[in-house]
Design an enzyme around this catalytic site. Structure first.
Site, short mmCIF file in Angstrom:
data_model
loop_
_atom_site.label_atom_id
_atom_site.label_comp_id
_atom_site.label_asym_id
_atom_site.label_seq_id
_atom_site.Cartn_x
_atom_site.Cartn_y
_atom_site.Cartn_z
N VAL A 77 1.59 -10.92 6.76
CA VAL A 77 0.70 -10.66 7.90
C VAL A 77 -0.76 -10.98 7.57
CG1 VAL A 77 -0.18 -8.90 9.48
CG2 VAL A 77 2.22 -8.89 8.80
N GLY A 116 -11.93 0.84 2.41
CA GLY A 116 -12.95 0.47 1.44
C GLY A 116 -12.47 -0.68 0.57
N LYS A 119 -13.80 -6.49 8.84
CA LYS A 119 -13.99 -7.28 7.62
C LYS A 119 -12.93 -8.37 7.48
CE LYS A 119 -10.36 -5.62 5.30
NZ LYS A 119 -10.19 -4.36 4.64
N GLU A 124 -4.03 -10.07 8.97
CA GLU A 124 -4.59 -9.11 9.93
C GLU A 124 -5.72 -9.71 10.76
OE1 GLU A 124 -4.37 -8.67 6.65
OE2 GLU A 124 -3.71 -6.64 6.12
N ALA A 154 -4.28 -3.28 -3.08
CA ALA A 154 -3.17 -2.46 -3.55
C ALA A 154 -2.67 -2.94 -4.91
CB ALA A 154 -2.04 -2.48 -2.54
N SER A 169 -7.12 -11.92 -1.00
CA SER A 169 -7.13 -11.56 0.42
C SER A 169 -6.37 -12.60 1.23
CB SER A 169 -8.58 -11.48 0.93
OG SER A 169 -8.62 -11.52 2.33
N ARG A 170 -5.38 -12.15 1.99
CA ARG A 170 -4.60 -13.06 2.83
C ARG A 170 -5.47 -13.69 3.91
NH1 ARG A 170 -0.23 -8.41 3.88
NH2 ARG A 170 -2.18 -7.29 3.84
N ASN A 171 -6.45 -12.94 4.40
CA ASN A 171 -7.34 -13.44 5.44
C ASN A 171 -8.23 -14.56 4.90
OD1 ASN A 171 -6.79 -11.36 7.67
ND2 ASN A 171 -7.20 -10.09 5.89
N TRP A 194 0.82 -1.21 0.00
CA TRP A 194 0.00 0.00 0.00
C TRP A 194 0.85 1.26 0.00
CZ3 TRP A 194 -4.34 1.35 -1.72
CH2 TRP A 194 -5.43 0.46 -1.73
#
Length: 333
Positions: free
Chosen positions: A284, A140, A195, A286, A144, A259-261, A15
């Protein structure tokens, strides 16, 4: 728009590098700080980022590993580090701003601090008292890597002072980036942090069901309803919950393998232990830490969160991944 604008970017990850490049293309002088000396040297020498295919850092961006060289006389500071490091960095930045005008400060970092349960903007205002009401969050539905590639991207810029928000929006907006002004900073920050938790749950569903979208959609509706309830209970606005920084960000993060999550949750759904799943993702996740702080925050305010509780028991207490189906409105298997 004046071009003699100086920007300090704190953190040159995906980012930080993406926004540094966009702002340099507007003609601004951009000074980026990066803790990792190897990464900083790579950005300086090669002008590329390993996680951003085809990315080229413009010549107008200088990269430093010394904070005092990155924060000289900024008109705008972007905080783009892991939220766990925000307090220490804000504390270090504060004396560097003494005797200078207070810059606009925008956090790209999202999270809730363990123990204090403060948001990123609240932490920065605590450590940089002069920045009260000048600190904002950009959040939002945005990856990145897509913005860096030029994909039209609409995000929210939320702050307590609408005049500050509009001034900062004009500074930042341009190219593929469109910013929607918002006065509900708390609601926007909660949406941006929570989220990530729901994305872990959605990934678990995806892993269990082998990407069956029926059950995933049911889970997202339950998650969105819970997210709205949390935001409203803590003082945020209903519109924020259903807007870009709430439902919009949830839809993006909780449905994409970018998305890493989501990927972390999917590994768990496919049978991997959470500790092993973290190793697979490498960067990471999050939502892993956010699970604990989100649960603590909601407990402090007496907000019931069956979806978050279910994900927490799977990740931290060893419950079967299939128990997530109860949070989606199904019986467990």
């Amino acid at each position: 728009m004046k071009k003699n604008i100086e920007v300090s970017v704190i953190g040159a990850g995906m980012w930080g590098s993406t926004l540094a490049a966009l702002l340099a293309k507007k003609g601004y002088s951009v000074r980026a700080w990066e803790y990792n000396r190897v990464m900083a040297a790579h950005l300086r020498d090669n002008r590329t980022h390993s996680a951003l295919p085809g990315f080229k850092l413009p010549a107008g961006v200088e990269v430093f590993t010394e904070l005092e060289k990155a924060v000289v006389s900024p008109d705008l500071i972007l905080m783009a580090v892991d939220s766990r490091h925000v307090r220490a960095l804000a504390r270090a930045i504060n004396p560097l701003l003494e005797g200078k005008k207070v810059p606009h400060i925008v956090a790209v970092s999202k999270g809730i601090e363990a123990g204090s349960f403060l948001t990123v903007c609240e932490i920065m205002e605590e450590e940089i008292p002069r920045a009260r009401r000048r600190t904002m969050i950009m959040t939002g539905p945005s990856f990145a890597v897509e913005l860096a590639a030029g994909a039209p991207t609409k995000a929210v810029l939320a702050g307590l002072d609408p005049v500050e928000v509009q001034k900062t929006r004009k500074l930042m907006e341009g190219g593929p980036l469109k910013l929607e002004p918002c006065e509900d900073r708390l609601g926007a920050e909660l949406g941006g942090s929570l989220k990530n938790v729901y994305a872990v749950g959605s990934g678990i569903i995806d892993g269990l069901s082998k990407a069956a979208k029926n059950s995933e959609a049911a889970f997202l509706i339950e998650s969105a309803s819970e997210l709205r309830r949390i935001i409203k209970s803590l003082g945020g606005k209903n519109r924020t919950a259903w807007g870009l920084s709430g439902m919009g960000d949830l839809l993006l993060t909780a449905t994409s393998a970018k998305s890493r999550n989501f990927r972390f949750g999917k590994e768990i759904g496919q049978g991997l232990a959470p500790a092993e799943a973290l190793k697979r993702i490498k960067t990471v996740v999050e939502g892993f830490e956010a699970l604990k702080t989100a649960r603590g925050l909601c407990a402090r305010h007496g907000v019931k969160t069956p979806v978050i509780d279910c994900i927490w028991r799977i990740v931290y207490k060893g419950n079967k991944p299939s128990s997530i189906l109860r949070a989606a409105g199904f019986g467990t298997k």
